[in-house]
Design a protein around this motif. Structure first.
Motif, PDB file in Angstrom:
ATOM      1  N   ALA A  24     -70.103   6.553 -63.947  1.00 27.03           N
ATOM      2  CA  ALA A  24     -70.667   7.613 -63.116  1.00 27.03           C
ATOM      3  C   ALA A  24     -71.888   8.238 -63.773  1.00 27.03           C
ATOM      4  O   ALA A  24     -71.961   8.351 -65.000  1.00 27.03           O
ATOM      5  N   SER A  25     -72.825   8.653 -62.938  1.00 23.92           N
ATOM      6  CA  SER A  25     -73.999   9.379 -63.417  1.00 23.92           C
ATOM      7  C   SER A  25     -74.474  10.321 -62.325  1.00 23.92           C
ATOM      8  O   SER A  25     -74.136  10.145 -61.154  1.00 23.92           O
ATOM      9  N   GLY A  26     -75.235  11.329 -62.725  1.00 22.47           N
ATOM     10  CA  GLY A  26     -75.845  12.219 -61.753  1.00 22.47           C
ATOM     11  C   GLY A  26     -75.063  13.473 -61.448  1.00 22.47           C
ATOM     12  O   GLY A  26     -75.513  14.305 -60.669  1.00 22.47           O
ATOM     13  N   ARG A  27     -73.860  13.612 -62.009  1.00 18.76           N
ATOM     14  CA  ARG A  27     -73.114  14.857 -61.856  1.00 18.76           C
ATOM     15  C   ARG A  27     -72.254  14.992 -63.102  1.00 18.76           C
ATOM     16  O   ARG A  27     -72.032  14.019 -63.816  1.00 18.76           O
ATOM     17  N   THR A  28     -71.760  16.218 -63.342  1.00 21.39           N
ATOM     18  CA  THR A  28     -70.923  16.440 -64.516  1.00 21.39           C
ATOM     19  C   THR A  28     -69.564  15.804 -64.272  1.00 21.39           C
ATOM     20  O   THR A  28     -68.677  16.403 -63.643  1.00 21.39           O
ATOM     21  N   PHE A  29     -69.427  14.602 -64.751  1.00 25.41           N
ATOM     22  CA  PHE A  29     -68.273  13.754 -64.458  1.00 25.41           C
ATOM     23  C   PHE A  29     -66.955  14.450 -64.738  1.00 25.41           C
ATOM     24  O   PHE A  29     -66.021  14.377 -63.938  1.00 25.41           O
ATOM     25  N   SER A  30     -66.876  15.156 -65.852  1.00 24.31           N
ATOM     26  CA  SER A  30     -65.603  15.720 -66.292  1.00 24.31           C
ATOM     27  C   SER A  30     -65.130  16.887 -65.434  1.00 24.31           C
ATOM     28  O   SER A  30     -64.003  17.350 -65.586  1.00 24.31           O
ATOM     29  N   ARG A  31     -65.949  17.359 -64.513  1.00 18.83           N
ATOM     30  CA  ARG A  31     -65.559  18.488 -63.676  1.00 18.83           C
ATOM     31  C   ARG A  31     -64.805  18.084 -62.415  1.00 18.83           C
ATOM     32  O   ARG A  31     -64.336  18.951 -61.675  1.00 18.83           O
ATOM     33  N   TYR A  32     -64.721  16.783 -62.148  1.00 20.45           N
ATOM     34  CA  TYR A  32     -64.198  16.341 -60.864  1.00 20.45           C
ATOM     35  C   TYR A  32     -63.101  15.296 -61.024  1.00 20.45           C
ATOM     36  O   TYR A  32     -63.132  14.470 -61.939  1.00 20.45           O
ATOM     37  N   ALA A  33     -62.157  15.331 -60.093  1.00 19.52           N
ATOM     38  CA  ALA A  33     -61.182  14.254 -60.004  1.00 19.52           C
ATOM     39  C   ALA A  33     -61.881  12.984 -59.532  1.00 19.52           C
ATOM     40  O   ALA A  33     -62.953  13.030 -58.941  1.00 19.52           O
ATOM     41  N   MET A  34     -61.236  11.847 -59.806  1.00 22.68           N
ATOM     42  CA  MET A  34     -61.766  10.548 -59.400  1.00 22.68           C
ATOM     43  C   MET A  34     -60.664   9.754 -58.716  1.00 22.68           C
ATOM     44  O   MET A  34     -59.479   9.942 -58.996  1.00 22.68           O
ATOM     45  N   GLY A  35     -61.082   8.847 -57.855  1.00 25.32           N
ATOM     46  CA  GLY A  35     -60.092   8.036 -57.160  1.00 25.32           C
ATOM     47  C   GLY A  35     -60.545   6.602 -57.006  1.00 25.32           C
ATOM     48  O   GLY A  35     -61.726   6.277 -57.152  1.00 25.32           O
ATOM     49  N   TRP A  36     -59.572   5.749 -56.732  1.00 22.57           N
ATOM     50  CA  TRP A  36     -59.818   4.348 -56.379  1.00 22.57           C
ATOM     51  C   TRP A  36     -59.217   4.100 -54.991  1.00 22.57           C
ATOM     52  O   TRP A  36     -58.076   4.499 -54.727  1.00 22.57           O
ATOM     53  N   PHE A  37     -59.982   3.442 -54.154  1.00 21.46           N
ATOM     54  CA  PHE A  37     -59.539   3.022 -52.836  1.00 21.46           C
ATOM     55  C   PHE A  37     -59.810   1.521 -52.726  1.00 21.46           C
ATOM     56  O   PHE A  37     -60.560   0.955 -53.523  1.00 21.46           O
ATOM     57  N   ARG A  38     -59.237   0.900 -51.713  1.00 15.31           N
ATOM     58  CA  ARG A  38     -59.522  -0.513 -51.476  1.00 15.31           C
ATOM     59  C   ARG A  38     -59.547  -0.794 -49.978  1.00 15.31           C
ATOM     60  O   ARG A  38     -58.954  -0.070 -49.187  1.00 15.31           O
ATOM     61  N   GLN A  39     -60.254  -1.867 -49.647  1.00 17.05           N
ATOM     62  CA  GLN A  39     -60.351  -2.262 -48.239  1.00 17.05           C
ATOM     63  C   GLN A  39     -60.289  -3.776 -48.141  1.00 17.05           C
ATOM     64  O   GLN A  39     -61.149  -4.483 -48.690  1.00 17.05           O
ATOM     65  N   ALA A  40     -59.269  -4.249 -47.452  1.00 18.39           N
ATOM     66  CA  ALA A  40     -59.104  -5.675 -47.205  1.00 18.39           C
ATOM     67  C   ALA A  40     -59.786  -6.021 -45.881  1.00 18.39           C
ATOM     68  O   ALA A  40     -59.973  -5.150 -45.032  1.00 18.39           O
ATOM     69  N   PRO A  41     -60.148  -7.283 -45.685  1.00 16.85           N
ATOM     70  CA  PRO A  41     -60.818  -7.684 -44.442  1.00 16.85           C
ATOM     71  C   PRO A  41     -60.002  -7.308 -43.216  1.00 16.85           C
ATOM     72  O   PRO A  41     -58.801  -7.579 -43.149  1.00 16.85           O
ATOM     73  N   GLY A  42     -60.665  -6.651 -42.264  1.00 14.76           N
ATOM     74  CA  GLY A  42     -59.999  -6.286 -41.026  1.00 14.76           C
ATOM     75  C   GLY A  42     -59.068  -5.101 -41.119  1.00 14.76           C
ATOM     76  O   GLY A  42     -58.393  -4.767 -40.142  1.00 14.76           O
ATOM     77  N   LYS A  43     -59.041  -4.453 -42.277  1.00 14.72           N
ATOM     78  CA  LYS A  43     -58.143  -3.301 -42.458  1.00 14.72           C
ATOM     79  C   LYS A  43     -58.933  -2.057 -42.833  1.00 14.72           C
ATOM     80  O   LYS A  43     -60.066  -2.131 -43.289  1.00 14.72           O
ATOM     81  N   ALA A  44     -58.300  -0.912 -42.652  1.00 15.71           N
ATOM     82  CA  ALA A  44     -58.922   0.356 -43.024  1.00 15.71           C
ATOM     83  C   ALA A  44     -58.906   0.527 -44.536  1.00 15.71           C
ATOM     84  O   ALA A  44     -58.072  -0.068 -45.234  1.00 15.71           O
TER      85      ALA A  44
END
Length: 124
Positions: A24-44
């Protein structure tokens, strides 16, 4: 300008492991939570894991709990997703996201910055 750059995706056999990174760059990284998402073909796009600003609180989807581990290194402005015991149904594009707040959340709209994604393919 906030930038999130994922890396570490690839092709792996079922039962194998991969480690994704998100720089990450461009914001104070340590101030915010982070997440991982995923998207398979044809799915949300679906929630995978999230971590608090300090790293002391995490959340996981039921489908990955016990197999995936999210962590962060605030000194390196990087969040990780260690993926073990991979299954073919884990195949997707994986996105990291920076949250609006400090606590981990599975709510998509809670995240205001997104990376471009990295492909993970698990063969059977």
């Amino acid at each position: 300008q906030v930038q999130l750059v994922e890396s570490g995706g690839g092709l792996v056999q079922a039962g194998g492991s991969l480690r994704l990174s998100c720089a990450a760059s461009g914001r104070t990284f340590s101030r915010y939570a982070m997440g991982w998402f995923r998207q398979a073909p044809g799915k949300a796009r679906e929630f995978v894991a999230a971590i608090s600003w300090s790293g002391d609180s995490t959340r996981y989807s039921d489908s990955v709990k016990g197999r995936f581990t999210i962590s962060r290194d605030n000194a390196k402005n990087t969040v990780y997703l260690q993926m073990n015991s991979l299954k073919p149904e884990d195949t997707a594009v994986y996105y990291c996201a920076s949250a609006r707040g400090i606590v981990p959340s599975q709510v998509y709209l809670y995240y205001d910055y997104w990376g471009q994604g990295t492909q993970v393919t698990v063969s059977s």
